[in-house]
Design a protein around this motif. Structure first.
Motif, mmCIF file in Angstrom:
data_model
loop_
_atom_site.group_PDB
_atom_site.id
_atom_site.type_symbol
_atom_site.label_atom_id
_atom_site.label_comp_id
_atom_site.label_asym_id
_atom_site.label_seq_id
_atom_site.Cartn_x
_atom_site.Cartn_y
_atom_site.Cartn_z
ATOM 1 N N GLY A 65 0.793 -1.229 0.000
ATOM 2 C CA GLY A 65 0.000 0.000 0.000
ATOM 3 C C GLY A 65 0.820 1.272 0.000
ATOM 4 N N LYS A 66 2.132 1.165 -0.194
ATOM 5 C CA LYS A 66 3.002 2.344 -0.091
ATOM 6 C C LYS A 66 2.665 3.389 -1.147
ATOM 7 C CE LYS A 66 6.803 0.019 -0.651
ATOM 8 N NZ LYS A 66 6.186 -1.318 -0.899
ATOM 9 N N THR A 67 2.591 2.984 -2.405
ATOM 10 C CA THR A 67 2.300 3.941 -3.466
ATOM 11 C C THR A 67 0.880 4.486 -3.342
ATOM 12 O OG1 THR A 67 3.916 2.957 -4.984
ATOM 13 C CG2 THR A 67 2.148 4.255 -5.969
ATOM 14 N N SER A 68 -0.059 3.660 -2.908
ATOM 15 C CA SER A 68 -1.437 4.144 -2.703
ATOM 16 C C SER A 68 -1.471 5.222 -1.626
ATOM 17 C CB SER A 68 -2.356 2.984 -2.305
ATOM 18 O OG SER A 68 -2.520 2.076 -3.375
ATOM 19 N N VAL A 69 -0.709 5.027 -0.553
ATOM 20 C CA VAL A 69 -0.644 6.044 0.498
ATOM 21 C C VAL A 69 -0.062 7.335 -0.052
ATOM 22 C CG1 VAL A 69 0.544 6.681 2.642
ATOM 23 C CG2 VAL A 69 -0.548 4.447 2.434
ATOM 24 N N LEU A 106 6.594 5.530 -11.689
ATOM 25 C CA LEU A 106 6.506 5.380 -13.141
ATOM 26 C C LEU A 106 6.191 6.740 -13.761
ATOM 27 C CD1 LEU A 106 4.387 2.088 -13.265
ATOM 28 C CD2 LEU A 106 6.860 2.308 -13.510
ATOM 29 N N PHE A 107 7.023 7.175 -14.677
ATOM 30 C CA PHE A 107 6.784 8.472 -15.329
ATOM 31 C C PHE A 107 7.388 8.441 -16.729
ATOM 32 C CE2 PHE A 107 10.781 8.679 -13.087
ATOM 33 C CZ PHE A 107 11.641 9.249 -13.999
ATOM 34 N N ARG A 108 6.875 9.303 -17.581
ATOM 35 C CA ARG A 108 7.399 9.437 -18.935
ATOM 36 C C ARG A 108 7.373 10.910 -19.312
ATOM 37 N NH1 ARG A 108 8.603 5.035 -17.978
ATOM 38 N NH2 ARG A 108 8.338 3.109 -19.167
ATOM 39 N N TYR A 109 8.429 11.363 -19.973
ATOM 40 C CA TYR A 109 8.453 12.717 -20.493
ATOM 41 C C TYR A 109 8.446 12.678 -22.022
ATOM 42 C CZ TYR A 109 9.781 13.841 -15.717
ATOM 43 O OH TYR A 109 9.788 13.954 -14.355
ATOM 44 N N GLY A 158 18.517 5.381 -16.495
ATOM 45 C CA GLY A 158 19.128 6.085 -15.377
ATOM 46 C C GLY A 158 19.120 7.585 -15.565
ATOM 47 N N MET A 159 19.357 8.052 -16.799
ATOM 48 C CA MET A 159 19.348 9.484 -17.079
ATOM 49 C C MET A 159 17.936 10.046 -16.948
ATOM 50 S SD MET A 159 21.971 9.483 -20.296
ATOM 51 C CE MET A 159 21.650 11.192 -20.717
ATOM 52 N N GLN A 160 16.932 9.266 -17.373
ATOM 53 C CA GLN A 160 15.553 9.721 -17.207
ATOM 54 C C GLN A 160 15.191 9.798 -15.720
ATOM 55 O OE1 GLN A 160 12.510 8.147 -19.780
ATOM 56 N NE2 GLN A 160 13.998 7.581 -21.345
ATOM 57 N N GLN A 161 15.734 8.867 -14.926
ATOM 58 C CA GLN A 161 15.498 8.915 -13.475
ATOM 59 C C GLN A 161 16.097 10.189 -12.882
ATOM 60 O OE1 GLN A 161 13.962 6.068 -12.266
ATOM 61 N NE2 GLN A 161 13.745 6.702 -10.145
ATOM 62 N N ARG A 162 17.272 10.552 -13.343
ATOM 63 C CA ARG A 162 17.910 11.784 -12.878
ATOM 64 C C ARG A 162 17.086 13.000 -13.290
ATOM 65 N NH1 ARG A 162 23.490 11.430 -11.484
ATOM 66 N NH2 ARG A 162 24.325 9.315 -11.653
ATOM 67 N N LEU A 163 16.541 12.973 -14.505
ATOM 68 C CA LEU A 163 15.712 14.092 -14.962
ATOM 69 C C LEU A 163 14.441 14.193 -14.113
ATOM 70 C CD1 LEU A 163 15.110 16.374 -16.918
ATOM 71 C CD2 LEU A 163 14.169 14.683 -18.519
ATOM 72 N N GLY A 164 13.853 13.054 -13.775
ATOM 73 C CA GLY A 164 12.674 13.072 -12.911
ATOM 74 C C GLY A 164 12.973 13.690 -11.566
ATOM 75 N N LEU A 165 14.150 13.402 -11.033
ATOM 76 C CA LEU A 165 14.555 14.004 -9.762
ATOM 77 C C LEU A 165 14.720 15.515 -9.909
ATOM 78 C CD1 LEU A 165 15.348 13.499 -6.826
ATOM 79 C CD2 LEU A 165 17.682 13.064 -7.604
ATOM 80 N N ALA A 166 15.271 15.947 -11.034
ATOM 81 C CA ALA A 166 15.418 17.389 -11.289
ATOM 82 C C ALA A 166 14.049 18.069 -11.344
ATOM 83 C CB ALA A 166 16.174 17.619 -12.600
ATOM 84 N N ASP A 179 9.267 8.352 -4.854
ATOM 85 C CA ASP A 179 8.753 6.982 -4.938
ATOM 86 C C ASP A 179 9.723 6.161 -5.783
ATOM 87 O OD1 ASP A 179 7.222 4.742 -4.822
ATOM 88 O OD2 ASP A 179 5.401 5.627 -5.636
ATOM 89 N N GLU A 180 10.540 5.346 -5.143
ATOM 90 C CA GLU A 180 11.577 4.539 -5.786
ATOM 91 C C GLU A 180 12.522 5.401 -6.634
ATOM 92 O OE1 GLU A 180 12.192 1.590 -5.070
ATOM 93 O OE2 GLU A 180 10.370 0.826 -4.171
ATOM 94 N N PRO A 181 13.210 6.360 -6.025
ATOM 95 C CA PRO A 181 14.032 7.297 -6.797
ATOM 96 C C PRO A 181 15.307 6.696 -7.376
ATOM 97 C CG PRO A 181 14.372 7.655 -4.463
ATOM 98 C CD PRO A 181 13.274 6.644 -4.578
#
Length: 334
Positions: A65-69, A106-109, A158-166, A179-181
């Motif tokens: 239930g972590k992501t639901s919370v 989960l994300f997409r740009y 990995g680069m997309q993960q870094r962009l998401g953090l930015a 969430d799972e960075p």
């Protein structure tokens, strides 16, 4: 009339001073969160808090239930019951969410945009005033300074993960939810994220971190909340969850006085030349003082090995205990 206005102003001034002296509201506060999807109870009566400048880890198995919370905290999913406050305001208030940075699992740009253009788009959506120079600084912070003009479609995971953090950091948030960075990052990237989280903490930014990498959580988090089947199975500081530390010493020539010194430190167990002493969780200076005293009392110290249960071991123990309790309950109800 003038006296009345003066009295009102004095009362307002006194109230302002009183409010200014109060501690700020928690960055996150929720109570009694519940969410059901069809017949499945995803979240049941979850309450938690994240203080300002505090890093809190959210742990639990898949489906806990972590992501639901997290989605309920951020207003992305409407809870069936419960209350949520972000930065002292109701989570439903867009003004509260405007000061929150979020990196979803989960994300997409848009692949045709450059990293700079992705940041510019999100700055515009947030309505905050972030200069181009500040955007470049954020990209440099996450290790994409030399790829700012490159299209996202050519980025590795990995680069997309870094962009998401930015994107999560660009609007200078007061609360960051990750969430799972580090899911797509190599060891260097995980170390970078750890440094960024610690820097956020030092600047008073609150962080709620959901990660399966327990070692990362153990390194950066002040407190941990463990979820199991939608409920809080345990929560507390690492010291509270992990309990006492132990110290293993290989000693010879142990006199009666040295044995008394060991016993004065804590409960002692002996196996041959090895002595295991229990230490209080907050005794940071106990080890060097104990070793120095033992040497002064004539003992020969051949080895010193600090030991404590790991967060992973504690997590597995909590989850197994919860599973056994459920099995006993189900068995007795048959």
């Amino acid at each position: 009339m003038t006296a009345g206005l003066a009295g009102r102003d004095a009362a307002l001034d006194a109230a302002s001073r009183l409010v200014a002296g109060l501690p700020p509201a928690p960055a996150v506060w929720c109570s009694g969160l519940r969410k059901r999807y069809g017949k499945r109870q995803a979240v049941a009566d979850v309450s938690l808090e994240v203080g300002r400048g505090e890093v809190v880890g959210l742990l639990g198995p898949n489906g806990a239930g972590k992501t639901s919370v997290i989605k309920m905290l951020l207003g992305l999913v409407h809870p069936d019951a419960g209350e949520v406050m972000l930065l002292g305001q109701p989570a439903a208030d867009p003004a509260a969410r405007a000061r929150v940075g979020y990196l979803p699992e989960l994300f997409r740009y848009q692949p045709w945009l450059s990293a700079t253009e992705v940041l510019a788009l999100h700055v515009r959506l947030s309505g905050t005033d972030v200069t181009p120079a500040q955007r470049r600084d954020v990209l440099a912070l996450v290790g994409l300074g030399d790829r700012a003009g490159d299209r996202v479609g050519g980025f590795s995971k990995g680069m997309q993960q870094r962009l998401g953090l930015a994107v999560a950091l660009v609007a200078r948030p007061e609360l960051v939810v990750l969430d799972e960075p580090t899911s797509a990052l190599d060891p260097l990237g995980r170390a970078d994220v750890r440094d960024i989280v610690l820097d956020l903490k030092a600047r008073g930014v609150a962080v709620l971190l959901n990660s399966h990498l327990i070692g990362e959580v153990e390194r950066v988090c002040d407190r941990v909340v463990i979820l199991d089947r939608g409920r809080v199975a345990a929560s507390g500081t690492l010291a509270e969850l992990l309990g006492q530390r132990e110290l293993k010493l290989q000693l010879t020539g142990v006199s009666a006085a040295a044995r008394e010194r060991l016993a004065a430190t804590g409960p002692v167990e002996r196996e041959g030349d090895w002595f295991t002493v229990a230490l209080a969780a907050d005794e940071d200076t106990a080890v060097p003082a104990l070793v120095a005293d033992l040497v002064a009392l004539g003992a020969q110290v051949h080895a010193v090995e600090p030991a404590r249960i790991t967060l992973e071991e504690r997590l597995l123990g909590i989850l197994r205990s919860a599973s056994e309790a459920r099995s006993d309950t189900e068995g007795s109800s048959r």
